[in-house]
Design an enzyme around this catalytic site. Sequence first.
Site, PDB file in Angstrom:
ATOM      1  N   CYS A   9       1.005  -0.722   0.083  1.00 51.85           N
ATOM      2  CA  CYS A   9      -0.209   0.219   0.017  1.00 51.85           C
ATOM      3  C   CYS A   9       0.870   1.364   0.221  1.00 51.85           C
ATOM      4  O   CYS A   9       1.973   1.409  -0.266  1.00 51.85           O
ATOM      5  CB  CYS A   9      -0.714  -0.185   1.597  1.00 51.85           C
ATOM      6  SG  CYS A   9      -0.036   0.213   2.754  1.00 51.85           S
ATOM      7  N   ASN A  12       2.437   1.735   4.304  1.00 52.85           N
ATOM      8  CA  ASN A  12       2.407   0.522   4.923  1.00 52.85           C
ATOM      9  C   ASN A  12       2.593   0.409   6.762  1.00 52.85           C
ATOM     10  O   ASN A  12       3.186   0.098   7.297  1.00 52.85           O
ATOM     11  CB  ASN A  12       4.011  -0.199   4.511  1.00 52.85           C
ATOM     12  CG  ASN A  12       4.073  -1.530   5.571  1.00 52.85           C
ATOM     13  OD1 ASN A  12       5.641  -1.741   5.069  1.00 52.85           O
ATOM     14  ND2 ASN A  12       3.637  -2.743   5.219  1.00 52.85           N
ATOM     15  N   CYS A  14      -1.553   0.593   7.364  1.00 54.76           N
ATOM     16  CA  CYS A  14      -2.998  -0.277   7.878  1.00 54.76           C
ATOM     17  C   CYS A  14      -2.842  -1.036   6.956  1.00 54.76           C
ATOM     18  O   CYS A  14      -3.128  -1.896   7.183  1.00 54.76           O
ATOM     19  CB  CYS A  14      -4.028   1.281   7.159  1.00 54.76           C
ATOM     20  SG  CYS A  14      -4.002   2.974   8.242  1.00 54.76           S
ATOM     21  N   ARG A  15      -3.031  -0.602   5.637  1.00 55.09           N
ATOM     22  CA  ARG A  15      -3.449  -2.007   4.763  1.00 55.09           C
ATOM     23  C   ARG A  15      -2.721  -3.160   4.477  1.00 55.09           C
ATOM     24  O   ARG A  15      -3.376  -3.931   4.647  1.00 55.09           O
ATOM     25  CB  ARG A  15      -4.255  -1.627   3.134  1.00 55.09           C
ATOM     26  CG  ARG A  15      -5.583   0.030   3.471  1.00 55.09           C
ATOM     27  CD  ARG A  15      -5.798   0.608   1.564  1.00 55.09           C
ATOM     28  NE  ARG A  15      -4.412   1.210   1.633  1.00 55.09           N
ATOM     29  CZ  ARG A  15      -4.304   1.937   0.933  1.00 55.09           C
ATOM     30  NH1 ARG A  15      -5.211   1.593  -0.256  1.00 55.09           N
ATOM     31  NH2 ARG A  15      -3.381   2.794   0.122  1.00 55.09           N
ATOM     32  N   SER A  16      -2.008  -2.475   3.963  1.00 55.10           N
ATOM     33  CA  SER A  16      -0.839  -4.214   3.500  1.00 55.10           C
ATOM     34  C   SER A  16      -0.238  -4.664   4.865  1.00 55.10           C
ATOM     35  O   SER A  16      -0.417  -6.036   4.672  1.00 55.10           O
ATOM     36  CB  SER A  16       0.655  -3.405   2.900  1.00 55.10           C
ATOM     37  OG  SER A  16       0.964  -2.369   3.180  1.00 55.10           O
ATOM     38  N   ASP A 124      -7.732   3.428   1.995  1.00 55.14           N
ATOM     39  CA  ASP A 124      -7.037   3.520   2.735  1.00 55.14           C
ATOM     40  C   ASP A 124      -7.857   4.084   3.886  1.00 55.14           C
ATOM     41  O   ASP A 124      -8.547   5.154   4.485  1.00 55.14           O
ATOM     42  CB  ASP A 124      -6.468   4.865   2.339  1.00 55.14           C
ATOM     43  CG  ASP A 124      -5.040   4.917   3.604  1.00 55.14           C
ATOM     44  OD1 ASP A 124      -4.979   3.941   4.312  1.00 55.14           O
ATOM     45  OD2 ASP A 124      -3.583   5.195   3.041  1.00 55.14           O
TER      46      ASP A 124
END
Length: 150
Positions: A9, A12, A14-16, A124
């Site tokens: 993301c 690095n 939150c999402r990934s 995000d």
Amino acid sequence: MTQSILFVCLGNICRSPSAEAVLRAKARDRGLELTLDSAGTGDWHVGEPPYGPMQKAGAARGYDLSGLRARQVSVEDFYRFDLILAMDPSNYANLEALRPEDATARLEMFTAYLDEPGVSEVPDPYHTRDFDGALDLVERAAEGVLGKLG
């Protein structure tokens, strides 16, 4: 066969890292051994743990993100991993620009593993504040990844 996956993301935090933690837990539950990691296309948060509210949302579902630390994606990642999964089109484009011509990793969108037409990204939650919504998408896409792995 895909044995190693990198989730990417922007920062690095939150999402990934959530995708890494979710897929790790789901793979473990199925007895699958995979090499998993996450990274960001940006370098703002290198060395930092995942964002607090993201950790809290993950923990509420049984996912521990606390030991993860942000890092920036590198050219070497295109040789170390079988599959690199981008969280949104912007990060995909950044990865495509970084990818060497002889890269061995496949580059795909994480949302390609959703059976949900029209969903082109994991929004995000750092900006949307919808940490649970992001985790919902991550969990469903992770199931899709595992379904393709067998």
